[in-house]
Design a protein around this motif. Structure first.
Motif, PDB file in Angstrom:
ATOM      1  N   THR A  76      10.102  74.743 -72.788  1.00  0.00           N
ATOM      2  CA  THR A  76      10.523  74.755 -74.191  1.00  0.00           C
ATOM      3  C   THR A  76      11.800  75.574 -74.341  1.00  0.00           C
ATOM      4  N   VAL A  77      11.787  76.785 -73.830  1.00  0.00           N
ATOM      5  CA  VAL A  77      13.006  77.608 -73.836  1.00  0.00           C
ATOM      6  C   VAL A  77      13.982  77.083 -72.795  1.00  0.00           C
ATOM      7  N   GLY A  78      13.472  76.667 -71.649  1.00  0.00           N
ATOM      8  CA  GLY A  78      14.343  76.185 -70.580  1.00  0.00           C
ATOM      9  C   GLY A  78      15.228  75.025 -70.998  1.00  0.00           C
ATOM     10  N   HIS A  79      14.657  74.031 -71.645  1.00  0.00           N
ATOM     11  CA  HIS A  79      15.475  72.900 -72.091  1.00  0.00           C
ATOM     12  C   HIS A  79      16.498  73.331 -73.132  1.00  0.00           C
ATOM     13  N   VAL A 137      19.681  77.913 -79.926  1.00  0.00           N
ATOM     14  CA  VAL A 137      18.516  77.867 -79.037  1.00  0.00           C
ATOM     15  C   VAL A 137      17.252  77.601 -79.849  1.00  0.00           C
ATOM     16  N   ARG A 138      17.086  78.292 -80.971  1.00  0.00           N
ATOM     17  CA  ARG A 138      15.896  78.075 -81.814  1.00  0.00           C
ATOM     18  C   ARG A 138      15.853  76.634 -82.336  1.00  0.00           C
ATOM     19  N   LEU A 143      13.042  70.956 -81.344  1.00  0.00           N
ATOM     20  CA  LEU A 143      13.023  69.537 -80.975  1.00  0.00           C
ATOM     21  C   LEU A 143      12.040  69.241 -79.843  1.00  0.00           C
ATOM     22  N   ASP A 144      11.379  70.287 -79.349  1.00  0.00           N
ATOM     23  CA  ASP A 144      10.498  70.155 -78.196  1.00  0.00           C
ATOM     24  C   ASP A 144       9.402  69.120 -78.438  1.00  0.00           C
ATOM     25  N   LYS A 145       9.089  68.342 -77.413  1.00  0.00           N
ATOM     26  CA  LYS A 145       8.108  67.267 -77.551  1.00  0.00           C
ATOM     27  C   LYS A 145       6.688  67.769 -77.792  1.00  0.00           C
ATOM     28  N   LYS A 146       6.416  69.034 -77.494  1.00  0.00           N
ATOM     29  CA  LYS A 146       5.081  69.572 -77.727  1.00  0.00           C
ATOM     30  C   LYS A 146       4.895  70.067 -79.164  1.00  0.00           C
ATOM     31  N   VAL A 180      14.656  87.319 -72.677  1.00  0.00           N
ATOM     32  CA  VAL A 180      15.678  86.685 -71.841  1.00  0.00           C
ATOM     33  C   VAL A 180      17.083  86.924 -72.390  1.00  0.00           C
ATOM     34  N   GLY A 181      17.211  87.906 -73.286  1.00  0.00           N
ATOM     35  CA  GLY A 181      18.519  88.294 -73.783  1.00  0.00           C
ATOM     36  C   GLY A 181      19.072  87.407 -74.871  1.00  0.00           C
ATOM     37  N   ILE A 182      18.219  86.637 -75.533  1.00  0.00           N
ATOM     38  CA  ILE A 182      18.657  85.783 -76.633  1.00  0.00           C
ATOM     39  C   ILE A 182      18.045  86.343 -77.913  1.00  0.00           C
TER      40      ILE A 182
END
Length: 183
Positions: A76-79, A137-138, A143-146, A180-182
């Protein structure tokens, strides 16, 4: 599985983050192999074990009705990092694993957050993504499929090999991104 129904790994970039993810959700011995041998772990063994995890999960949930979502641990964060920063998929997933580890520690009692992060560092993978626009990023995470009508869902780990899918609130998202610094 790829378009032809066969399992595929993109070996043009490091498969370490994806393989580690497979170990984290379903093969503690794969995680131990990486801990013992680091980036020098036998690639054939790593890929064999990672594919076995994926094949077992997909075999139990071929239509992605439940358990198969566990293969998206860290994604989710990775994409979002991948798209927002133009990062390689594997590097972005590594950052996503750190964020998911933080969320897992907060909501699922994951006691191995530091172990997971240390292993990513030992594998030469990034563990933060400073400089990315947090709002972008948020938005991309949304838009995540989950995602459901109830909001964002993340794959969390209770322990290595014990994933679950859970709705998370804004405070958890912010803590995961801060890890992760965001922020």
């Amino acid at each position: 599985a790829g378009k032809n129904g066969r399992f595929q790994f993109d070996l043009t970039e490091s498969p370490r983050a994806e393989a580690l993810k497979a170990g984290l959700v379903g093969d503690a011995d794969l995680v131990a192999l990486y801990e013992r041998d680091g980036a020098g772990a036998d690639l054939a063994e790593v890929v064999r074990r990672a594919v076995a995890v994926k094949a077992a999960i997909v075999g139990r949930d071929p239509r992605e009705q439940g358990e198969r979502a566990h293969l998206n641990y860290g994604h989710t964060v990775g994409h979002a990092v991948e798209v927002a920063g133009g990062w390689a998929h594997g590097d972005a997933v590594a950052v996503g694993l750190v964020a998911a580890g933080r969320a897992s520690a907060l909501l699922a009692g994951f006691a191995e957050e530091a172990r997971q992060r240390d292993l990513l560092v030992a594998l030469g993978l990034p563990v933060s993504a400073p400089g990315l626009d947090p709002a972008t990023v948020r938005r991309l995470m949304g838009l995540d499929k989950k995602r459901t009508g109830d909001g964002l869902r993340l794959v969390l780990l209770e322990a290595v090999g014990r994933p679950r899918l859970e709705a998370v609130g804004a405070a958890t998202v912010e803590a995961a991104l801060a890890a992760v610094g965001i922020s």
